[in-house]
Design an enzyme around this catalytic site. Structure first.
Site, PDB file in Angstrom:
ATOM      1  N   ARG A 154       0.846  -1.193   0.000  1.00 12.41           N
ATOM      2  CA  ARG A 154       0.000   0.000   0.000  1.00 12.41           C
ATOM      3  C   ARG A 154       0.880   1.241   0.000  1.00 12.41           C
ATOM      4  O   ARG A 154       1.051   1.893   1.031  1.00 12.41           O
ATOM      5  CB  ARG A 154      -0.886   0.031   1.264  1.00 12.41           C
ATOM      6  CG  ARG A 154      -1.863  -1.117   1.428  1.00 12.41           C
ATOM      7  CD  ARG A 154      -2.603  -1.022   2.760  1.00 12.41           C
ATOM      8  NE  ARG A 154      -1.659  -1.004   3.888  1.00 12.41           N
ATOM      9  CZ  ARG A 154      -1.174  -2.106   4.473  1.00 12.41           C
ATOM     10  NH1 ARG A 154      -1.568  -3.278   4.081  1.00 12.41           N
ATOM     11  NH2 ARG A 154      -0.316  -2.004   5.460  1.00 12.41           N
ATOM     12  N   GLU A 209      12.224 -14.204   9.813  1.00 11.71           N
ATOM     13  CA  GLU A 209      11.889 -12.956  10.514  1.00 11.71           C
ATOM     14  C   GLU A 209      12.709 -12.901  11.792  1.00 11.71           C
ATOM     15  O   GLU A 209      12.671 -13.823  12.606  1.00 11.71           O
ATOM     16  CB  GLU A 209      10.386 -12.877  10.820  1.00 11.71           C
ATOM     17  CG  GLU A 209       9.550 -12.661   9.563  1.00 11.71           C
ATOM     18  CD  GLU A 209       8.090 -12.333   9.858  1.00 11.71           C
ATOM     19  OE1 GLU A 209       7.632 -12.592  10.987  1.00 11.71           O
ATOM     20  OE2 GLU A 209       7.413 -11.809   8.945  1.00 11.71           O
ATOM     21  N   ASP A 243      10.692 -16.436  13.014  1.00 14.05           N
ATOM     22  CA  ASP A 243       9.337 -16.723  12.542  1.00 14.05           C
ATOM     23  C   ASP A 243       9.405 -16.944  11.027  1.00 14.05           C
ATOM     24  O   ASP A 243       9.080 -16.070  10.242  1.00 14.05           O
ATOM     25  CB  ASP A 243       8.428 -15.535  12.894  1.00 14.05           C
ATOM     26  CG  ASP A 243       6.995 -15.748  12.454  1.00 14.05           C
ATOM     27  OD1 ASP A 243       6.603 -16.901  12.238  1.00 14.05           O
ATOM     28  OD2 ASP A 243       6.270 -14.735  12.323  1.00 14.05           O
ATOM     29  N   THR A 369       8.868  -8.732  13.656  1.00 15.30           N
ATOM     30  CA  THR A 369      10.167  -8.523  13.020  1.00 15.30           C
ATOM     31  C   THR A 369      10.783  -7.188  13.443  1.00 15.30           C
ATOM     32  O   THR A 369      10.131  -6.152  13.383  1.00 15.30           O
ATOM     33  CB  THR A 369       9.997  -8.553  11.489  1.00 15.30           C
ATOM     34  OG1 THR A 369       9.294  -9.743  11.158  1.00 15.30           O
ATOM     35  CG2 THR A 369      11.337  -8.527  10.785  1.00 15.30           C
ATOM     36  N   GLU A 383      12.123  -7.353   3.095  1.00 19.24           N
ATOM     37  CA  GLU A 383      12.500  -5.941   3.150  1.00 19.24           C
ATOM     38  C   GLU A 383      13.849  -5.691   2.470  1.00 19.24           C
ATOM     39  O   GLU A 383      14.005  -4.738   1.719  1.00 19.24           O
ATOM     40  CB  GLU A 383      12.591  -5.491   4.612  1.00 19.24           C
ATOM     41  CG  GLU A 383      11.265  -5.493   5.325  1.00 19.24           C
ATOM     42  CD  GLU A 383      11.433  -5.584   6.823  1.00 19.24           C
ATOM     43  OE1 GLU A 383      11.491  -6.719   7.356  1.00 19.24           O
ATOM     44  OE2 GLU A 383      11.536  -4.543   7.480  1.00 19.24           O
TER      45      GLU A 383
HETATM   46 MN    MN Z   1       6.422 -12.614  12.808  1.00 15.09          MN
END
Ligand code: MN
Length: 448
Positions: A154, A209, A243, A369, A383
């Site tokens: 977005r 993550e 994660d 994260t 990222e």
């Molecule tokens: Mn996470």
């Protein structure tokens, strides 16, 4: 909240010589708890405390040591591998045992003779997850992560309007938590490509993550809440948490109820719980940028503002399969700091329970994260590679958009501050294994 005492004295030295080395993550000032057994043995799990390159076996120590009744009672659950029962006892039990172990392991201690036979080299210990985790919640406190990921989806409104008011989270899956060192197969799943129909097969955009995990000490009863004033008293300590995330599966499945199969196939924890007491010298004020909304009153306290954050440096390292074959060491991909989190641990506990939800000893709260504010400080490949569009190049020339089979990801964390002894978390590492072939019976498929 716990304050400093003589166990934090940076001048303390241990009769376990390796604990005094400057590079040791487990000096006398740390004393984290983990669950282990000797490699190659079938002995029951027991709790140990990391000291230098060794583990103090609390099963052996409880039998060999000439302890007071009070200490013997505290050691009893640890000797039988039940960290949860010790976690339930709360901060006073922790500080009492911390002081005793600190004194017993100090240079010149009369306990050396009794405890030296209770040391096991960490290299000869098999680690489990440190406790039984009943429930696992993953939060989203990394505002730089939330903004960077939001921008990918977005561009005009990266951060949703609720972010600065509600600590965002989802209920995760505890059954697939594993200790550092346990690899996992690349997950299978559904994902959408340019094709009209969704595809099924091995995940193509596998990611990590970088997170911290908070383990709960004393819980709360269903229907009762934990206030900001007492939230820290309910926290036992922190681990590193990876994660693992299947980004292609996540993108296709996450609306409208959030992540599901993209997250529940594996989550890796570092084996040592660094207690809130060990972290006491590294506390920091909780601050928000000027102009940001103040937390609602139930998420605010003077103590939280003055020292609610924790100064923990966090890192991601990677060693590809090719690097491992050539004996090349892992390389660091990024560094960030937990001080940049938008919510504190106390706020997560207060928010989680404000509706009467009960937390139990050993429950796990993931931080989300932890990315830094600068380019190159992303706590995930999503990222660092801008959604896979700008692959990163490793020093050996290999490139990565997302993880490949054979890649080992290592999370590291440490606290350092002038006038304090540096402490570390130990590695949180796991290797991506090839996908297991999809089991799809063609006949059933045709019928279904
Ligand atoms: Mn996470």
């Amino acid at each position: 909240m716990n304050r400093l005492d003589d166990t934090h004295d940076p001048a303390l030295r241990s009769w376990v010589a390796s604990a005094n080395e400057a590079a040791s993550e487990f000096p006398l000032q740390n004393l984290p708890y983990g669950r282990f057994r000797r490699a190659g043995s079938a002995e029951p799990w027991r709790i140990g405390v990391a000291i230098g390159d060794s583990v103090l076996d609390l099963h052996e120590a409880s039998e060999r040591g000439d302890w007071s009744d009070e200490i013997r009672a505290l050691l009893q659950p640890l000797a039988v591998g039940d960290l949860n029962r010790f976690m339930a006892l709360g901060p006073l039990a922790r500080t009492t045992l911390r002081r005793t172990l600190s004194q017993a392991l100090r240079e010149g201690s009369a306990w050396q003779q009794q405890l030296a036979p209770c040391l096991v080299p960490q290299a000869q210990a098999v680690m489990s997850t440190p406790c039984e985790v009943g429930d696992y919640t993953d939060f989203y406190t990394g505002i730089h992560h939330a903004t960077a990921v939001g921008k990918l989806f977005r561009p005009d409104q990266p951060l949703l309007p609720n972010y600065k008011y509600v600590p965002i989270g989802y209920h995760g899956r505890s059954s697939s938590l594993r200790a550092s060192g346990h690899g996992f197969a690349r997950p299978l799943g559904q994902f959408k490509t340019e094709a009209a129909e969704p595809q099924f097969g091995p995940c193509r955009r596998l990611d990590y993550e970088l997170e911290l995990g908070a383990l709960m000490g004393t819980g709360n009863e269903l229907g009762e809440s934990i206030s900001m004033a007492s939230a820290e008293d309910h926290l036992f300590g922190l681990v590193l948490l990876n994660d693992w995330s299947a980004r292609d599966v996540q993108a296709w499945e996450y609306q409208p109820l959030g992540p599901f199969l993209s997250k529940n196939f594996a989550t890796t924890l570092s084996p040592w719980v660094v207690t809130m007491e060990a972290l006491a010298p590294f506390r920091a004020p909780f601050e928000r940028p000027a102009g940001d909304p103040a937390p609602l009153p139930y998420l605010d306290s003077a103590d939280n503002r003055s020292r609610g954050s924790v100064d923990i440096t966090l890192e991601v390292w990677v060693q590809t399969g090719a690097m491992q074959q050539r004996d090349e060491p892992a390389v660091r991909l990024m560094q960030s700091n937990f001080r940049d989190a938008y919510w504190t641990l106390a706020q997560l506990v207060a928010h989680h329970t404000v509706n009467g939800c009960n937390l139990r000893p050993g429950d796990l709260l993931g931080s989300g994260t932890q990315s830094g504010p600068e380019e190159g400080q992303g706590g995930s490949l999503l990222e660092l590679t801008h959604g896979g569009k700008q692959p990163i190049t490793l020093p050996n020339g290999e490139t990565r958009s997302f993880l490949e089979d054979g890649d080992t990801v290592i999370l590291r964390g440490f606290c350092e501050r002038a006038g304090q002894r540096r402490i570390g978390f130990g590695d949180c590492a796991a290797t991506v294994q090839p996908a297991v072939s999809p089991v799809v019976n063609p006949v059933e498929r045709a019928v279904g």
